[in-house]
Scaffold this active site. Sequence first.
Site, mmCIF file in Angstrom:
data_model
loop_
_atom_site.group_PDB
_atom_site.id
_atom_site.type_symbol
_atom_site.label_atom_id
_atom_site.label_comp_id
_atom_site.label_asym_id
_atom_site.label_seq_id
_atom_site.Cartn_x
_atom_site.Cartn_y
_atom_site.Cartn_z
ATOM 1 C CD GLU A 68 40.521 46.177 52.629
ATOM 2 O OE1 GLU A 68 40.728 45.545 53.678
ATOM 3 O OE2 GLU A 68 39.624 47.010 52.503
ATOM 4 N N PRO A 270 28.523 37.332 41.033
ATOM 5 C CG PRO A 270 27.250 35.808 42.266
ATOM 6 C CD PRO A 270 27.929 35.992 40.940
ATOM 7 N N GLY A 312 37.777 33.509 44.110
ATOM 8 C CA GLY A 312 39.169 33.447 43.689
ATOM 9 C C GLY A 312 39.389 33.113 42.234
ATOM 10 C CG ASN A 338 40.256 47.121 42.126
ATOM 11 O OD1 ASN A 338 40.505 48.112 41.441
ATOM 12 N ND2 ASN A 338 41.172 46.211 42.429
ATOM 13 C CD GLU A 341 40.906 42.002 40.860
ATOM 14 O OE1 GLU A 341 39.746 41.601 40.579
ATOM 15 O OE2 GLU A 341 41.536 41.614 41.857
#
Length: 439
Positions: A68, A270, A312, A338, A341
Amino acid sequence: MRSGMASIALAAYRLAGIAAYPFSGLLFAVRAAKGKEDRARKPERFGYPSLERPDGPLVWVHAASVGETLAVVPLMRELKRRDIHVLLTSGTVTSAEVINRRLGDEVIHQYVPLDVEPAIGRFLNHWKPDAAISVESEIWPTTILELSRRHVPQILVNARISDRSYKRWMNNHGVAEQLFGKLGLVIAQSDLDAERYRDLGAWPVSAAGNIKVDTDAPACDPQLLARYRGQVGKRRTWAAISTFEGEEQAAVMVHRALKAKNDQLTIIVPRHPERADELAAMMVSKGLKVARRSRDDVIGADTDIFLGDTIGEMGLYLRLTEIAFVGRSLMTAEGGQNPLEPAMLGCAVLSGPKVNNFRESYQKLVRCGGAKIIRDAEMLAKAVHFLSTNDLARHKMIDASSECVQNMRGALATTMKGLEPYLNPLTVKARLEPRSQVR
């Protein structure tokens, strides 16, 4: 007034399965943040600031998760371009690290205060926001009521609401109206989300699409990518990303089923990397050789699993494959993660059926042929095998997903247009008043 606010908050907390307020509200918030605290900055969670408030207009943006936060980076940069200070709150150490790495001193970061009156009161007394923007689905009763009492406009952007949450609120419509009716504006991800927020008492409400489509694809270190690509060589790869409990076992089953047929490398990422030791032990117990990213292990010719146990680096993992299964969709955990990506980074997308949190994105991807919904681990194995060995079908899915994402863009511009009545006065104020720098 205060007793009325407490009654509404009490009812709202009970809807979330919390028995008593404010004490259990505090326990709920503490429990939600357990294991995710920065001890040196813990006072921020109780509303004690660690920085001074700069002079001039300030907008409070709250983004609970890393995803987010990254989604609203362009929005926050637009606020800065308009000479409006941005106070960004989040709830985890991981999100704070990503914010520092990605935004530096472009924004003021604080940990979000607990949703209890003393903490919220201290926080708002210090920061005095001119407006508050929350991302996606963050509904904290005490915060909403206190902002309303202070006449601070509250805006929910990229808003979505799950089937379960909608049903729970609708069954307690009076409480829902008293909370959602205090939002000044809701900009929803889809027409369905917009309709649901209207049903719950929010007004005005509009639909703009998912602003995550307008963000850049996850980046990665090109030298690191080249190194790992060299180690992978010509082996076939697939990835299971954002996985929850049970889905890693399914991915291992798929790998073992395909290992005899293909020279296969399975990448497992994970959702919670702190489970990596447990997962690695499970994989080794099944006779598999595991290379862990967190330990900078080399991917050898005999490596079965590349375990992406870092935060990240999704951009790295997805660039090592053209097939991605997106988790939190197949086993007991549900809601989906999501899919945008992997679609942005040239992957054919696979998912389980439990994707209600990203329903519209999946519907569009499936409709255009860029994604496929699978029922179980056996069907997942067949889909991975088919796409791994059928270049034409795989590239057709990849092209379809890329085109679909491109056609979905534009939500950020629509969102910014919706925010203009709130932001334009602040921009005028900022440019008429002398300002100090953030310390």
